[in-house]
Design a protein around this motif. Structure first.
Motif, PDB file in Angstrom:
ATOM      1  N   SER A  17       1.023  -1.250  -0.632  1.00 49.29           N
ATOM      2  CA  SER A  17       0.255  -0.098   0.011  1.00 49.29           C
ATOM      3  C   SER A  17       0.759   1.063  -0.052  1.00 49.29           C
ATOM      4  N   GLU A  18       2.364   1.054   0.555  1.00 45.09           N
ATOM      5  CA  GLU A  18       3.189   2.037   0.694  1.00 45.09           C
ATOM      6  C   GLU A  18       3.679   2.715  -0.521  1.00 45.09           C
ATOM      7  N   PHE A  19       3.794   1.154  -1.099  1.00 40.57           N
ATOM      8  CA  PHE A  19       4.325   1.232  -2.819  1.00 40.57           C
ATOM      9  C   PHE A  19       2.984   2.083  -4.014  1.00 40.57           C
ATOM     10  N   LEU A  20       2.027   1.750  -3.818  1.00 34.09           N
ATOM     11  CA  LEU A  20       1.333   2.164  -4.411  1.00 34.09           C
ATOM     12  C   LEU A  20       0.836   3.488  -4.212  1.00 34.09           C
ATOM     13  N   GLU A  21       0.984   3.197  -3.059  1.00 33.77           N
ATOM     14  CA  GLU A  21       0.822   5.476  -2.792  1.00 33.77           C
ATOM     15  C   GLU A  21       1.449   6.557  -3.356  1.00 33.77           C
ATOM     16  N   CYS A  22       2.418   6.072  -3.569  1.00 31.16           N
ATOM     17  CA  CYS A  22       3.881   6.510  -3.046  1.00 31.16           C
ATOM     18  C   CYS A  22       3.934   6.702  -5.205  1.00 31.16           C
ATOM     19  N   ALA A  23       3.490   5.644  -5.588  1.00 29.15           N
ATOM     20  CA  ALA A  23       3.608   5.733  -7.508  1.00 29.15           C
ATOM     21  C   ALA A  23       2.872   6.276  -7.286  1.00 29.15           C
ATOM     22  N   GLN A  24       1.354   6.518  -6.862  1.00 32.27           N
ATOM     23  CA  GLN A  24       0.375   6.647  -7.982  1.00 32.27           C
ATOM     24  C   GLN A  24       0.396   8.444  -7.559  1.00 32.27           C
ATOM     25  N   ARG A  25       1.019   9.146  -6.415  1.00 32.59           N
ATOM     26  CA  ARG A  25       1.283  10.712  -5.835  1.00 32.59           C
ATOM     27  C   ARG A  25       2.703  11.447  -6.778  1.00 32.59           C
ATOM     28  N   GLU A  26       3.592  10.183  -7.082  1.00 33.55           N
ATOM     29  CA  GLU A  26       4.585  11.094  -7.830  1.00 33.55           C
ATOM     30  C   GLU A  26       4.641  10.617  -8.864  1.00 33.55           C
ATOM     31  N   PHE A  27       3.596  10.090  -9.537  1.00 33.34           N
ATOM     32  CA  PHE A  27       3.359   9.899 -11.386  1.00 33.34           C
ATOM     33  C   PHE A  27       2.308  10.023 -11.780  1.00 33.34           C
ATOM     34  N   HIS A  28       1.455  11.196 -10.267  1.00 34.99           N
ATOM     35  CA  HIS A  28      -0.124  11.498 -11.169  1.00 34.99           C
ATOM     36  C   HIS A  28       0.328  12.627 -12.403  1.00 34.99           C
ATOM     37  N   PHE A  29       1.494  13.307 -12.593  1.00 28.88           N
ATOM     38  CA  PHE A  29       1.194  13.836 -13.551  1.00 28.88           C
ATOM     39  C   PHE A  29       1.301  13.156 -14.807  1.00 28.88           C
ATOM     40  N   LEU A  30       1.685  11.442 -15.240  1.00 29.02           N
ATOM     41  CA  LEU A  30       1.224  10.906 -16.180  1.00 29.02           C
ATOM     42  C   LEU A  30      -0.016  11.508 -16.347  1.00 29.02           C
ATOM     43  N   GLY A  66       8.333  -1.925  -8.765  1.00 31.65           N
ATOM     44  CA  GLY A  66       9.130  -2.180  -7.479  1.00 31.65           C
ATOM     45  C   GLY A  66      10.388  -3.344  -7.775  1.00 31.65           C
ATOM     46  N   ILE A  67      11.549  -3.380  -7.527  1.00 31.68           N
ATOM     47  CA  ILE A  67      12.027  -4.388  -7.813  1.00 31.68           C
ATOM     48  C   ILE A  67      12.902  -4.535  -6.315  1.00 31.68           C
ATOM     49  N   ASN A  68      14.074  -5.878  -6.343  1.00 33.07           N
ATOM     50  CA  ASN A  68      15.339  -6.042  -5.626  1.00 33.07           C
ATOM     51  C   ASN A  68      14.450  -5.668  -4.136  1.00 33.07           C
ATOM     52  N   TRP A  69      13.758  -6.394  -3.678  1.00 34.72           N
ATOM     53  CA  TRP A  69      12.742  -6.292  -2.623  1.00 34.72           C
ATOM     54  C   TRP A  69      12.488  -5.827  -1.551  1.00 34.72           C
ATOM     55  N   GLY A  70      11.779  -5.009  -2.443  1.00 37.25           N
ATOM     56  CA  GLY A  70      11.472  -3.244  -2.424  1.00 37.25           C
ATOM     57  C   GLY A  70      12.601  -2.105  -1.871  1.00 37.25           C
ATOM     58  N   PHE A  71      14.030  -2.513  -2.791  1.00 30.02           N
ATOM     59  CA  PHE A  71      14.851  -1.450  -2.318  1.00 30.02           C
ATOM     60  C   PHE A  71      15.248  -0.833  -3.752  1.00 30.02           C
ATOM     61  N   GLY A  72      14.846  -1.335  -5.408  1.00 31.08           N
ATOM     62  CA  GLY A  72      14.678  -0.439  -6.019  1.00 31.08           C
ATOM     63  C   GLY A  72      13.290  -0.235  -6.699  1.00 31.08           C
ATOM     64  N   VAL A  73      13.431   0.535  -8.037  1.00 34.30           N
ATOM     65  CA  VAL A  73      12.248   0.913  -9.035  1.00 34.30           C
ATOM     66  C   VAL A  73      12.573   0.791 -10.137  1.00 34.30           C
ATOM     67  N   GLN A  74      11.485   0.373 -11.560  1.00 35.98           N
ATOM     68  CA  GLN A  74      12.125   0.098 -12.567  1.00 35.98           C
ATOM     69  C   GLN A  74      11.546   1.010 -12.717  1.00 35.98           C
ATOM     70  N   GLN A 114      13.522   2.522  -1.691  1.00 37.79           N
ATOM     71  CA  GLN A 114      12.271   2.615  -2.894  1.00 37.79           C
ATOM     72  C   GLN A 114      11.976   3.425  -2.981  1.00 37.79           C
ATOM     73  N   LEU A 115      10.982   4.529  -2.180  1.00 35.17           N
ATOM     74  CA  LEU A 115      10.034   5.626  -2.082  1.00 35.17           C
ATOM     75  C   LEU A 115      10.677   6.621  -3.001  1.00 35.17           C
ATOM     76  N   ALA A 116      12.365   6.692  -2.344  1.00 37.31           N
ATOM     77  CA  ALA A 116      12.752   7.842  -2.410  1.00 37.31           C
ATOM     78  C   ALA A 116      13.267   7.692  -4.040  1.00 37.31           C
ATOM     79  N   LYS A 117      13.901   6.509  -4.304  1.00 35.36           N
ATOM     80  CA  LYS A 117      14.183   6.497  -6.139  1.00 35.36           C
ATOM     81  C   LYS A 117      13.095   6.777  -6.203  1.00 35.36           C
ATOM     82  N   MET A 118      12.105   5.872  -6.041  1.00 36.95           N
ATOM     83  CA  MET A 118      10.378   6.529  -6.426  1.00 36.95           C
ATOM     84  C   MET A 118      10.403   8.208  -7.348  1.00 36.95           C
ATOM     85  N   GLN A 119      10.337   8.485  -6.220  1.00 37.91           N
ATOM     86  CA  GLN A 119       9.700  10.339  -6.145  1.00 37.91           C
ATOM     87  C   GLN A 119      11.180  10.466  -6.988  1.00 37.91           C
ATOM     88  N   SER A 120      12.841  10.221  -7.535  1.00 35.56           N
ATOM     89  CA  SER A 120      13.072  10.837  -8.241  1.00 35.56           C
ATOM     90  C   SER A 120      13.164  10.451  -9.675  1.00 35.56           C
TER      91      SER A 120
END
Length: 163
Positions: A17-30, A66-74, A114-120
């Protein structure tokens, strides 16, 4: 005398749920700026949570995973030819970033968590990929060449350590 060990703060693997919330917030510009729609594919295997959000437009899919067991983003871009439902070759956004903003990409590699990488990554995509999001795919062949070059390099034999 031995040096004390340096203790660094460990980042944690976010929940689904943290991943999904962050993804939807950070990529909402799409959605708001480029007219993409959002879909969240079902969790693989029916459990373990969901760590992927896909944004769709007429000509492009953008997958944030999310990749690398929650520590990376692709972030993967899957373009479609005009009027076709068959996708062209999928391109990881890092290859485009290497061509357009190698210094920024290097900074991205230094981001921890992961969440900081997603924001970047969202910032990089918005800043350096707007033309692609609008359907201009002219950079994709060069990005695919970067991916092929990296794949070839990873298959090269490793040199042994010398004493």
């Amino acid at each position: 005398m031995t040096k004390p060990l340096k203790v660094t703060r460990m980042t944690y693997s976010p929940t689904s749920s943290e991943f999904l919330e962050c993804a939807q917030r950070e990529f909402h510009f799409l959605v708001s700026e480029f007219g993409f729609t959002v879909s969240i594919p079902p969790s693989p295997g029916g459990g373990f949570g969901q760590f992927e959000v896909i944004y769709h437009s007429r000509r492009l899919d953008v997958s944030v995973a999310g990749i690398n067991w929650g520590f990376g983003v692709q972030v993967l871009l899957t373009p479609f030819e005009q009027g076709s439902v068959d996708p062209l070759e999928r391109v990881p956004f890092w290859a485009i970033a290497r061509l357009r903003c190698p210094d920024e990409l290097e900074k991205w590699h230094q981001v921890s968590g992961q969440l900081a990488k997603m924001q970047s990554y969202a910032h990089l995509l918005r800043t350096y990929g707007a033309d692609i999001l609008r359907g201009d795919f002219t950079i994709l062949p060069s990005a695919n060449a970067i991916v092929a070059e990296e794949a070839a390099r990873s298959r090269e034999p490793k040199k042994g350590y010398l004493p």
